[in-house]
Scaffold this motif. Sequence first.
Motif, PDB file in Angstrom:
ATOM      1  N   ASN A  40       0.893  -1.342  -0.041  1.00 25.62           N
ATOM      2  CA  ASN A  40       0.025  -0.115   0.242  1.00 25.62           C
ATOM      3  C   ASN A  40       0.808   1.261   0.074  1.00 25.62           C
ATOM      4  N   PHE A  41       0.542   2.285  -0.682  1.00 21.32           N
ATOM      5  CA  PHE A  41       1.030   3.613  -0.710  1.00 21.32           C
ATOM      6  C   PHE A  41      -0.181   4.664  -0.843  1.00 21.32           C
ATOM      7  N   ASP A  42       0.285   5.957  -0.867  1.00 18.96           N
ATOM      8  CA  ASP A  42      -0.561   6.929  -0.660  1.00 18.96           C
ATOM      9  C   ASP A  42      -1.890   6.955  -1.696  1.00 18.96           C
ATOM     10  N   TYR A  43      -1.321   6.602  -2.860  1.00 23.09           N
ATOM     11  CA  TYR A  43      -2.540   6.743  -4.004  1.00 23.09           C
ATOM     12  C   TYR A  43      -2.960   5.402  -4.413  1.00 23.09           C
ATOM     13  N   GLY A  44      -2.687   4.492  -3.914  1.00 22.45           N
ATOM     14  CA  GLY A  44      -3.255   3.019  -4.204  1.00 22.45           C
ATOM     15  C   GLY A  44      -2.486   1.848  -3.803  1.00 22.45           C
ATOM     16  N   ASP A 134      14.727  -0.425  -9.906  1.00 27.17           N
ATOM     17  CA  ASP A 134      14.744   0.426  -8.480  1.00 27.17           C
ATOM     18  C   ASP A 134      15.239  -0.347  -7.513  1.00 27.17           C
ATOM     19  N   THR A 135      16.260   0.150  -6.959  1.00 24.95           N
ATOM     20  CA  THR A 135      17.173  -0.476  -5.866  1.00 24.95           C
ATOM     21  C   THR A 135      17.003   0.281  -4.307  1.00 24.95           C
ATOM     22  N   ASN A 136      16.589  -0.705  -3.501  1.00 27.60           N
ATOM     23  CA  ASN A 136      15.781  -0.261  -2.001  1.00 27.60           C
ATOM     24  C   ASN A 136      16.425  -1.070  -1.111  1.00 27.60           C
ATOM     25  N   THR A 164      10.960  -5.306   1.723  1.00 30.42           N
ATOM     26  CA  THR A 164      11.596  -4.120   0.683  1.00 30.42           C
ATOM     27  C   THR A 164      10.981  -2.707   1.277  1.00 30.42           C
ATOM     28  N   VAL A 165      11.760  -1.971   1.570  1.00 28.48           N
ATOM     29  CA  VAL A 165      11.569  -0.600   2.041  1.00 28.48           C
ATOM     30  C   VAL A 165      11.703   0.422   0.832  1.00 28.48           C
ATOM     31  N   ALA A 166      10.614   1.067   0.170  1.00 28.48           N
ATOM     32  CA  ALA A 166      11.021   1.830  -0.791  1.00 28.48           C
ATOM     33  C   ALA A 166      10.365   3.332  -0.674  1.00 28.48           C
ATOM     34  N   ALA A 167      10.871   4.187  -0.941  1.00 31.84           N
ATOM     35  CA  ALA A 167      10.230   5.610  -0.923  1.00 31.84           C
ATOM     36  C   ALA A 167       9.110   5.652  -1.859  1.00 31.84           C
ATOM     37  N   ALA A 168       7.973   6.418  -1.377  1.00 34.35           N
ATOM     38  CA  ALA A 168       6.709   6.318  -2.078  1.00 34.35           C
ATOM     39  C   ALA A 168       6.199   7.719  -1.961  1.00 34.35           C
ATOM     40  N   TYR A 185       7.129   6.017   2.802  1.00 33.06           N
ATOM     41  CA  TYR A 185       7.520   4.662   2.598  1.00 33.06           C
ATOM     42  C   TYR A 185       6.492   3.748   2.342  1.00 33.06           C
ATOM     43  N   ALA A 186       6.678   2.664   1.287  1.00 29.80           N
ATOM     44  CA  ALA A 186       6.022   1.717   1.210  1.00 29.80           C
ATOM     45  C   ALA A 186       6.875   0.453   1.593  1.00 29.80           C
ATOM     46  N   TYR A 187       6.063  -0.696   2.132  1.00 29.21           N
ATOM     47  CA  TYR A 187       6.696  -1.705   2.783  1.00 29.21           C
ATOM     48  C   TYR A 187       6.093  -3.001   2.079  1.00 29.21           C
ATOM     49  N   SER A 188       7.022  -4.015   1.294  1.00 30.09           N
ATOM     50  CA  SER A 188       6.454  -5.168   0.990  1.00 30.09           C
ATOM     51  C   SER A 188       6.821  -6.079   2.268  1.00 30.09           C
ATOM     52  N   TYR A 189       6.002  -7.316   2.359  1.00 33.51           N
ATOM     53  CA  TYR A 189       6.065  -8.349   3.269  1.00 33.51           C
ATOM     54  C   TYR A 189       6.030  -9.754   2.408  1.00 33.51           C
ATOM     55  N   GLN A 190       7.122 -10.267   2.270  1.00 35.81           N
ATOM     56  CA  GLN A 190       6.960 -11.557   1.416  1.00 35.81           C
ATOM     57  C   GLN A 190       7.362 -12.658   2.271  1.00 35.81           C
ATOM     58  N   PHE A 191       6.292 -13.601   2.480  1.00 30.77           N
ATOM     59  CA  PHE A 191       6.690 -14.827   3.213  1.00 30.77           C
ATOM     60  C   PHE A 191       6.823 -15.977   2.356  1.00 30.77           C
ATOM     61  N   GLY A 192       7.895 -16.613   2.644  1.00 27.32           N
ATOM     62  CA  GLY A 192       7.985 -17.859   2.213  1.00 27.32           C
ATOM     63  C   GLY A 192       8.293 -19.171   2.763  1.00 27.32           C
TER      64      GLY A 192
END
Length: 202
Positions: A40-44, A134-136, A164-168, A185-192
Motif C-alpha cells: 500500500n502507498f498513498d495513492y493506491g 529500482d534499488t531499495n 523491501t522498503v521503498a520511497a513512495a 515509504y511503502a513496505y512489502s512483506y513476502q513470506f516464504g
Amino acid sequence: MKNYSFLLIAFLFSAGMMAQDRGSVVLDVYGSYTFSNNVNFDYGHIKIGDGLTYGAGLEFFPQKSTSIELKYLRLDTSMKVDVPGIIDDVDGDGAFNYILIGGNHYFDNGNNAVPYLGGGIGMSITEGPYGGSDTNFAWEIKGGVKIKTASIVSISLQANLISTVAAAGTDTYWGYWGPVAVQDYAYSYQFGLGAIFGFNFK
C-alpha cells in the motif's frame, strides 16, 4: 537410471564428513514458495503475486553454532498496480533480486536435526513490468530446522520473511513554521516456505 540414483543417494549419505563444523564453508542452494501480498502507498496499492524464490549463497562458520552468510535470491512474479482514477493500470511480470548479508544461530543439541534462527540486511533490486529497475533497502528474518547427514550434504526446512522498503512520495505536515514535506515509504512483506541444500566444502 534408477540404480544410478540409488548409488548417488547412498554416496551422499556415507561420504563420512559431518556438516557444520567450526571453520566450515557451505554452499547453500535455495528454493521456496513465496506467497502473494499487497503493498500500500498513498495513492493506491500494488498486488505482488506468488512465485518461486531461488538462489545461492555462501555460509561461513566462525563457530559451530554461528554462521555468517552472503546470498543472492530472485523472485519472478506478477505485479498488478491499482491506482484509483487511472484507467490504464500497469499490470505485468516483474522480479525482485535480493542481495543480503546476515547470519544464523544454530541451537545444536547433539542431534542431526538442529533448529536455527537468523536474519540479514541488504538491498532489493526490483524489476518493473515494463522495464526499468529500482534499488531499495531490504531485510530478512527466518527460522527453520537443519538436517545434518554423514555426508557433505545437509537439508534445511525454512520459513522466512523478506521486506523491501521503498520511497513512495511525500506526506505534508503542518508545523509551527508552516507545511513540511516528509518522505513516505511503502513496505512489502513476502513470506516464504522452502528448503535449502547445503554443500560443505571445508
